[in-house]
Design an enzyme around this catalytic site. Sequence first.
Site, PDB file in Angstrom:
ATOM      1  N   LYS A  79       1.067  -1.234   0.057  1.00  0.00           N
ATOM      2  CA  LYS A  79      -0.087  -0.031   0.132  1.00  0.00           C
ATOM      3  C   LYS A  79       0.703   1.238   0.085  1.00  0.00           C
ATOM      4  O   LYS A  79       1.903   1.221   0.499  1.00  0.00           O
ATOM      5  CB  LYS A  79      -1.017  -0.010   1.457  1.00  0.00           C
ATOM      6  CG  LYS A  79      -2.163   0.939   1.304  1.00  0.00           C
ATOM      7  CD  LYS A  79      -2.790   0.758   2.511  1.00  0.00           C
ATOM      8  CE  LYS A  79      -4.003   1.879   2.590  1.00  0.00           C
ATOM      9  NZ  LYS A  79      -4.734   1.509   4.024  1.00  0.00           N
ATOM     10  N   SER A 154      -9.485   1.696   3.019  1.00  0.00           N
ATOM     11  CA  SER A 154      -8.799   2.202   2.168  1.00  0.00           C
ATOM     12  C   SER A 154      -7.759   1.470   1.410  1.00  0.00           C
ATOM     13  O   SER A 154      -6.751   2.268   0.385  1.00  0.00           O
ATOM     14  CB  SER A 154      -7.959   3.581   2.965  1.00  0.00           C
ATOM     15  OG  SER A 154      -7.301   2.789   3.883  1.00  0.00           O
ATOM     16  N   SER A 178      -9.964  -0.946   7.188  1.00  0.00           N
ATOM     17  CA  SER A 178      -9.162  -0.668   5.917  1.00  0.00           C
ATOM     18  C   SER A 178      -8.660  -1.827   5.197  1.00  0.00           C
ATOM     19  O   SER A 178      -8.198  -1.755   4.053  1.00  0.00           O
ATOM     20  CB  SER A 178      -8.309   0.731   5.864  1.00  0.00           C
ATOM     21  OG  SER A 178      -9.064   1.832   5.900  1.00  0.00           O
TER      22      SER A 178
END
Lengths: 469, 84
Positions: A79, A154, A178
């Site tokens: 990420k 996210s 997330s």
Amino acid sequence: MDFSNITIKEIKKGLEEKSFSAQEIAGFFVEKIKEKNDKIFAFLDFNEEKVLSQAKLIDNKIKNKEKLGSLAGTPIALKDNIMVRGTKCTAGSRMLENYIAPYDSFVVEKIKENDALILGKTNMDEFAMGSSTEQSYFGLTRNPLDENRVAGGSSGGSVAAVASGMSVVALGSDTGGSIRQPASFCSVVGMKPTYGAVSRRGLMAMASSLDQIGPIAKRVDDVENVFKVISGWDKKDSTSFNYSYSDFKNNVKELKIGVPREYFVKGMSPEVEKSVKKKIELAEKDGFKIQEVSLPHSEYALAVYYIIMPSEVSANMARYDGIKYGFSENESDLISSYFNNRGKGLGAEVKRRIVLGNFALSSGYYEAYYQRAQKVRTLISRDFQEAFKKVDLILAPVSPTLPFMIGEKVKDPLEMYLSDVLTVGVNLAGLPAMSLPCDSMIGLQIIGQQFQENKIFAIGKHFEKLWNK
Amino acid sequence: MKEKEHIINLSRITDQEVSDLNEILDYIEKLKEVDIKEVEVMSCPVDIVNVVREDESCNSGNQEEIINLFPDKEKKFLKVKSVF
């Protein structure tokens, strides 16, 4: 050779037995990224040459009969809030569009030590604030199972990379769901460790008492194998715990399971409710002792989260002013520069949370908002402790709905926040939890006691076998 | 209204409407229902102690990379607007 469903252990074995080379694996996944990323947009940054040269180094190690790390040759996507030295790290934001990380995160040091193949950085909601990956400055990530639906957020990019076969494993971050929510939306396994189990050094901080980095893969044993590598004490993270993981050695059927009545919320999708309840019934038929538990303060978890998290965000985001790094279009004086750099560099959701947080912490409101939320946080945590006196693990849904359509919730912040209602309690209490796919785009949440990830993995592996019979 | 606008100003950001926040602040009002008498605050969910070390300088080895990120610089110095 088709590496589509290969596992970490199979890769290592194959490399050691010379059934294939790291370069062949790298080549396969590079092709998948080239084929699929335009449509899905999981990767923000991907450099083919870097990937192939990493693979060459691993093949040289094999040729020289050097010992290989446990993740040797395993393609991993990271990420874009996890720093990799010398590589752009944007946090999905215009503010850091051209920011190049000056050091490796702890987790990146660990995966490099273990010879993993870093494929690239993945898309995310800006500064990890969002539940759909529609809040990225660079564009949204689509759900690989249905491209008109969101991938969740996210960590949408990391999850979509694994779900679409562009990577074997990935790392995401989870502050209020997330990792778990996108994993549920895209039918992969995603896990948030106990707070403190994985060092946050090198993770761009969102909410410092809630954030954790966690692994994502198609199977529980791959998630477990990544967790073993990335967890453990880091002297440079003062919130990291001296934790060493050990495999669960007892009989998994002896684990007692609790189902919290408050987590089957009003207005929940009947499809999700039916799917999760069916899997719980199957567990009972299989011989597990299942009982109802109560987490009486559950209805307040979202409100607590949406005070504590923005408060911590407002502090963590204060550094982004365009002075030492980041988006910088300086004006004539300092204060105007701050307004301009932050005004243009930061997106709407980030601004909303900064202001909410500053408000909750301001004099005259601090006690009524922030301090009150911190006290209710204690009560939420106590609810879980009480439940864990009777059971080892808690099973619940991850999301009250199926993945929503692209654009459906992005205009209504409160609607979007409600998608976190079943995941935030876990972060507030600092507990580990994993989302295990139980039906298409529906995940089952397995919540454990602090530092008992091994029980979660053990039951997860058992359920995988049970459901695939 | 004035207070919220003041907070927006202190946050040093632009394009943030007060009305946007009101919906969320209304939702959060439900916390007033909870009995918090004699409940302690929780700042961290895990029982950990802060760490300290000796005040010894060490080389992080990446000064060049950090300096390269400065938006405005002169040799090795970061250039900033005057504070006063």
